[in-house]
Write a protein that holds these residues in place. Structure first.
Motif, PDB file in Angstrom:
ATOM      1  N   PRO A  77       0.796  -1.229   0.000  1.00 53.26           N
ATOM      2  CA  PRO A  77       0.000   0.000   0.000  1.00 53.26           C
ATOM      3  C   PRO A  77       0.827   1.276   0.000  1.00 53.26           C
ATOM      4  O   PRO A  77       0.307   2.351  -0.295  1.00 53.26           O
ATOM      5  N   VAL A  78       2.126   1.194   0.314  1.00 48.87           N
ATOM      6  CA  VAL A  78       2.929   2.409   0.329  1.00 48.87           C
ATOM      7  C   VAL A  78       3.474   2.751  -1.050  1.00 48.87           C
ATOM      8  O   VAL A  78       4.079   3.801  -1.233  1.00 48.87           O
ATOM      9  N   VAL A  79       3.285   1.860  -2.016  1.00 43.02           N
ATOM     10  CA  VAL A  79       3.762   2.139  -3.372  1.00 43.02           C
ATOM     11  C   VAL A  79       2.931   3.271  -3.965  1.00 43.02           C
ATOM     12  O   VAL A  79       1.703   3.218  -3.964  1.00 43.02           O
ATOM     13  N   PRO A  80       3.554   4.324  -4.485  1.00 44.17           N
ATOM     14  CA  PRO A  80       2.789   5.449  -5.028  1.00 44.17           C
ATOM     15  C   PRO A  80       1.970   5.041  -6.243  1.00 44.17           C
ATOM     16  O   PRO A  80       2.345   4.140  -7.003  1.00 44.17           O
ATOM     17  N   VAL A  81       0.834   5.694  -6.412  1.00 40.25           N
ATOM     18  CA  VAL A  81      -0.059   5.400  -7.525  1.00 40.25           C
ATOM     19  C   VAL A  81       0.553   5.918  -8.819  1.00 40.25           C
ATOM     20  O   VAL A  81       1.059   7.046  -8.882  1.00 40.25           O
ATOM     21  N   VAL A  82       0.520   5.097  -9.859  1.00 39.02           N
ATOM     22  CA  VAL A  82       1.049   5.475 -11.167  1.00 39.02           C
ATOM     23  C   VAL A  82      -0.121   5.769 -12.097  1.00 39.02           C
ATOM     24  O   VAL A  82      -1.110   5.028 -12.111  1.00 39.02           O
ATOM     25  N   SER A  83      -0.028   6.828 -12.863  1.00 39.41           N
ATOM     26  CA  SER A  83      -1.105   7.165 -13.791  1.00 39.41           C
ATOM     27  C   SER A  83      -1.224   6.096 -14.865  1.00 39.41           C
ATOM     28  O   SER A  83      -0.254   5.441 -15.233  1.00 39.41           O
ATOM     29  N   VAL A  84      -2.442   5.934 -15.354  1.00 41.80           N
ATOM     30  CA  VAL A  84      -2.735   4.907 -16.348  1.00 41.80           C
ATOM     31  C   VAL A  84      -2.888   5.546 -17.718  1.00 41.80           C
ATOM     32  O   VAL A  84      -3.709   6.458 -17.905  1.00 41.80           O
ATOM     33  N   ALA A  85      -2.110   5.068 -18.679  1.00 40.70           N
ATOM     34  CA  ALA A  85      -2.284   5.527 -20.054  1.00 40.70           C
ATOM     35  C   ALA A  85      -3.616   4.999 -20.558  1.00 40.70           C
ATOM     36  O   ALA A  85      -3.920   3.819 -20.393  1.00 40.70           O
ATOM     37  N   PRO A  86      -4.458   5.834 -21.153  1.00 42.37           N
ATOM     38  CA  PRO A  86      -5.796   5.388 -21.561  1.00 42.37           C
ATOM     39  C   PRO A  86      -5.742   4.383 -22.696  1.00 42.37           C
ATOM     40  O   PRO A  86      -4.779   4.345 -23.472  1.00 42.37           O
ATOM     41  N   ALA A  87      -6.796   3.571 -22.784  1.00 46.08           N
ATOM     42  CA  ALA A  87      -6.914   2.636 -23.895  1.00 46.08           C
ATOM     43  C   ALA A  87      -7.120   3.414 -25.190  1.00 46.08           C
ATOM     44  O   ALA A  87      -7.691   4.512 -25.176  1.00 46.08           O
ATOM     45  N   PRO A  88      -6.648   2.903 -26.300  1.00 43.27           N
ATOM     46  CA  PRO A  88      -6.845   3.609 -27.572  1.00 43.27           C
ATOM     47  C   PRO A  88      -8.330   3.729 -27.887  1.00 43.27           C
ATOM     48  O   PRO A  88      -9.130   2.858 -27.561  1.00 43.27           O
ATOM     49  N   THR A  89      -8.708   4.828 -28.493  1.00 40.99           N
ATOM     50  CA  THR A  89     -10.098   5.066 -28.861  1.00 40.99           C
ATOM     51  C   THR A  89     -10.317   4.741 -30.332  1.00 40.99           C
ATOM     52  O   THR A  89      -9.374   4.602 -31.105  1.00 40.99           O
ATOM     53  N   GLY A  90     -11.580   4.622 -30.698  1.00 41.34           N
ATOM     54  CA  GLY A  90     -11.895   4.318 -32.091  1.00 41.34           C
ATOM     55  C   GLY A  90     -11.491   2.903 -32.455  1.00 41.34           C
ATOM     56  O   GLY A  90     -11.517   1.993 -31.631  1.00 41.34           O
ATOM     57  N   ASP A  91     -11.102   2.692 -33.705  1.00 40.29           N
ATOM     58  CA  ASP A  91     -10.693   1.373 -34.181  1.00 40.29           C
ATOM     59  C   ASP A  91      -9.221   1.157 -33.848  1.00 40.29           C
ATOM     60  O   ASP A  91      -8.331   1.520 -34.613  1.00 40.29           O
ATOM     61  N   TRP A  92      -8.971   0.567 -32.697  1.00 42.90           N
ATOM     62  CA  TRP A  92      -7.597   0.398 -32.229  1.00 42.90           C
ATOM     63  C   TRP A  92      -6.808  -0.576 -33.091  1.00 42.90           C
ATOM     64  O   TRP A  92      -5.570  -0.590 -33.037  1.00 42.90           O
ATOM     65  N   THR A  93      -7.468  -1.392 -33.903  1.00 44.22           N
ATOM     66  CA  THR A  93      -6.760  -2.389 -34.719  1.00 44.22           C
ATOM     67  C   THR A  93      -6.007  -1.765 -35.885  1.00 44.22           C
ATOM     68  O   THR A  93      -5.230  -2.444 -36.552  1.00 44.22           O
ATOM     69  N   ARG A  94      -6.200  -0.479 -36.132  1.00 45.21           N
ATOM     70  CA  ARG A  94      -5.558   0.166 -37.281  1.00 45.21           C
ATOM     71  C   ARG A  94      -4.104   0.542 -37.037  1.00 45.21           C
ATOM     72  O   ARG A  94      -3.421   1.014 -37.943  1.00 45.21           O
ATOM     73  N   SER A  95      -3.623   0.376 -35.818  1.00 44.61           N
ATOM     74  CA  SER A  95      -2.211   0.622 -35.528  1.00 44.61           C
ATOM     75  C   SER A  95      -1.774  -0.305 -34.413  1.00 44.61           C
ATOM     76  O   SER A  95      -2.605  -0.807 -33.649  1.00 44.61           O
ATOM     77  N   ARG A  96      -0.466  -0.560 -34.319  1.00 42.32           N
ATOM     78  CA  ARG A  96       0.019  -1.469 -33.293  1.00 42.32           C
ATOM     79  C   ARG A  96      -0.201  -0.867 -31.914  1.00 42.32           C
ATOM     80  O   ARG A  96      -0.138   0.353 -31.744  1.00 42.32           O
ATOM     81  N   LEU A  97      -0.455  -1.726 -30.953  1.00 37.65           N
ATOM     82  CA  LEU A  97      -0.734  -1.284 -29.597  1.00 37.65           C
ATOM     83  C   LEU A  97       0.533  -1.420 -28.760  1.00 37.65           C
ATOM     84  O   LEU A  97       0.922  -2.525 -28.381  1.00 37.65           O
ATOM     85  N   PRO A  98       1.219  -0.299 -28.460  1.00 31.69           N
ATOM     86  CA  PRO A  98       2.444  -0.376 -27.646  1.00 31.69           C
ATOM     87  C   PRO A  98       2.110  -0.651 -26.191  1.00 31.69           C
ATOM     88  O   PRO A  98       1.063  -0.233 -25.680  1.00 31.69           O
ATOM     89  N   LEU A  99       3.010  -1.354 -25.515  1.00 30.13           N
ATOM     90  CA  LEU A  99       2.854  -1.692 -24.111  1.00 30.13           C
ATOM     91  C   LEU A  99       4.025  -1.120 -23.325  1.00 30.13           C
ATOM     92  O   LEU A  99       5.078  -0.824 -23.895  1.00 30.13           O
ATOM     93  N   PRO A 100       3.882  -0.954 -22.025  1.00 31.04           N
ATOM     94  CA  PRO A 100       4.984  -0.427 -21.220  1.00 31.04           C
ATOM     95  C   PRO A 100       6.244  -1.269 -21.364  1.00 31.04           C
ATOM     96  O   PRO A 100       6.183  -2.480 -21.566  1.00 31.04           O
ATOM     97  N   GLY A 101       7.403  -0.617 -21.284  1.00 31.00           N
ATOM     98  CA  GLY A 101       8.666  -1.333 -21.361  1.00 31.00           C
ATOM     99  C   GLY A 101       9.159  -1.556 -22.772  1.00 31.00           C
ATOM    100  O   GLY A 101      10.118  -2.298 -22.988  1.00 31.00           O
ATOM    101  N   GLY A 102       8.513  -0.926 -23.769  1.00 38.51           N
ATOM    102  CA  GLY A 102       8.950  -1.097 -25.151  1.00 38.51           C
ATOM    103  C   GLY A 102       8.467  -2.379 -25.786  1.00 38.51           C
ATOM    104  O   GLY A 102       9.046  -2.850 -26.769  1.00 38.51           O
ATOM    105  N   TRP A 103       7.385  -2.966 -25.244  1.00 38.66           N
ATOM    106  CA  TRP A 103       6.812  -4.175 -25.814  1.00 38.66           C
ATOM    107  C   TRP A 103       5.559  -3.824 -26.611  1.00 38.66           C
ATOM    108  O   TRP A 103       5.157  -2.669 -26.685  1.00 38.66           O
ATOM    109  N   VAL A 104       4.943  -4.860 -27.197  1.00 39.24           N
ATOM    110  CA  VAL A 104       3.793  -4.622 -28.061  1.00 39.24           C
ATOM    111  C   VAL A 104       2.829  -5.796 -27.938  1.00 39.24           C
ATOM    112  O   VAL A 104       3.236  -6.925 -27.627  1.00 39.24           O
ATOM    113  N   LEU A 105       1.554  -5.520 -28.162  1.00 36.87           N
ATOM    114  CA  LEU A 105       0.575  -6.594 -28.252  1.00 36.87           C
ATOM    115  C   LEU A 105       0.746  -7.289 -29.596  1.00 36.87           C
ATOM    116  O   LEU A 105       0.596  -6.669 -30.647  1.00 36.87           O
TER     117      LEU A 105
END
Length: 370
Positions: A77-105
């Protein structure tokens, strides 16, 4: 802890395979039992915890639904809260979905029937191919070939060209279980229980040529494996991994069976190569740290981090399908929030990425380095 449909299928296969000698219809019973359990779970909308094989089924990681991060330091519980990058809007399949750490879906699939829309990253066009004609679509971590499973084509496995949508069918002879891509996306290892002979085997399918080889593995005695038994890869893709049950330890159906380590095999010859005293089940290639010293496992007490050389458990992991992005960073899926989370080894969140609603708890995700 809840189990996915594939976990339940592996459980049925693993338990029945140990009794394989002298029971002619054993494999068929195991497969029927797995399918019944899978349909029952989908009918009641119960979602569980892999492979994705994943476990990371999954080179990549099969991010099967798992327990929420809530043990040891991973929910401090002492770990500070990290902001959340929002999910892509619209048709998300039209571009690659990047993930934290330089990874990808790299892709997503459901594992039951009826078929739901699956996704595979087309790296040539930086967008996702949506597929709704097969029960399972296993996207590769790299390359352009995915594997598809059609319940109406038993004994065959489809190689889907992601760029063109064309499928080439390969005769695999049996219903394959728990497919896992190699890190380079060139080969697939599958777990097989032959319905005619009750023989447990490792199958290796080469994407480019369609070549398919099987290698029998004696899990009843020589390479004892009970509970969930499945083949996956080491991080470098040079060896195949199989869990080994501790023959001298008590077992319970209410907890994962105790492990003495993992046995490694050559994917070219099927011959054993070496043994590692890892006291649990690695979910996939990304379970192994880049420097080869640590591994994330499914232990008897939940997800853990262990030393590869000694088997010593160092502490809790955030999820059994967590992927080592680097030697001190882990990427995992927060199932309840439907977010991907980058954390350090002390359990502190460093970044969060919300996922599209189509990638809900019933979907197995494949992730990989971008």
């Amino acid at each position: 802890m809840r189990a996915t449909e594939d976990d339940m299928l592996r459980a049925a296969v693993g338990d029945l395979a140990g009794e394989a000698r002298g029971v002619p219809d054993l494999a068929d019973r195991a497969l029927r039992r797995g399918r019944q359990l899978r349909r029952r779970r989908r009918g009641t909308a119960v979602v569980g915890a892999f492979v994705a094989l994943t476990g990371l089924t999954a080179p990549f990681l099969l991010l099967r639904p798992g327990p929420p991060a809530g043990t040891a330091a991973w929910n401090d519980p002492v770990v500070p809260v990290v902001s959340v990058a929002p999910a892509p809007t619209g048709d998300w399949t039209r571009s690659r979905l990047p993930l934290p750490g330089g990874w990808v879906l790299a892709g997503a699939t459901s594992t039951g029937t009826p078929a739901e829309t699956a996704y595979a990253l087309d790296r040539t066009r930086n967008r996702y191919l949506a597929v709704d004609t097969y029960e399972q679509v296993w996207a590769p971590p790299q390359g352009r070939t995915a594997v598809v499973v059609d319940e109406d084509r038993r004994g065959s496995t489809g190689l889907l060209d992601i760029a063109t949508g064309s499928v080439r069918w390969v005769d695999t002879g049996s219903s394959i279980l728990d497919p896992h891509w190699s890190p380079d996306g060139q080969r697939l290892v599958v777990t097989i229980l032959d319905k005619d002979t009750a023989q447990f085997s490792m199958g290796v399918l080469t994407a480019r040529t369609g070549t398919y080889q099987t290698f029998p593995v004696d899990i009843a005695s020589r390479y004892l494996c009970t509970d969930y038994c499945f083949f996956t890869w080491t991080r470098d893709g040079q060896e195949v991994v199989l869990q080994q049950t501790d023959p001298g330890a008590p077992r319970s159906e209410s907890a994962p069976h105790p492990r003495r380590g993992v046995q490694l095999f050559s994917p070219d010859t099927g011959q054993p190569t070496r043994f590692l005293p890892v006291p649990g089940d690695p979910a996939g290639p990304w379970s192994w740290s880049p420097d080869g010293q640590l591994v994330v496992i499914k232990g008897r007490d939940g997800p853990q981090i262990a030393e590869v050389a000694t088997g010593q458990v160092l502490g809790a992991a955030p999820a059994e399908h967590a992927a080592w992005v680097s030697d001190d960073r882990l990427l995992y899926r927060d199932l309840q929030a439907n977010e991907m989370v980058l954390a350090d080894r002390d359990g502190r969140d460093l970044a969060r990425q919300a996922l599209p609603r189509e990638l809900g708890a019933n979907m197995v995700l494949t992730i990989s380095p971008d």
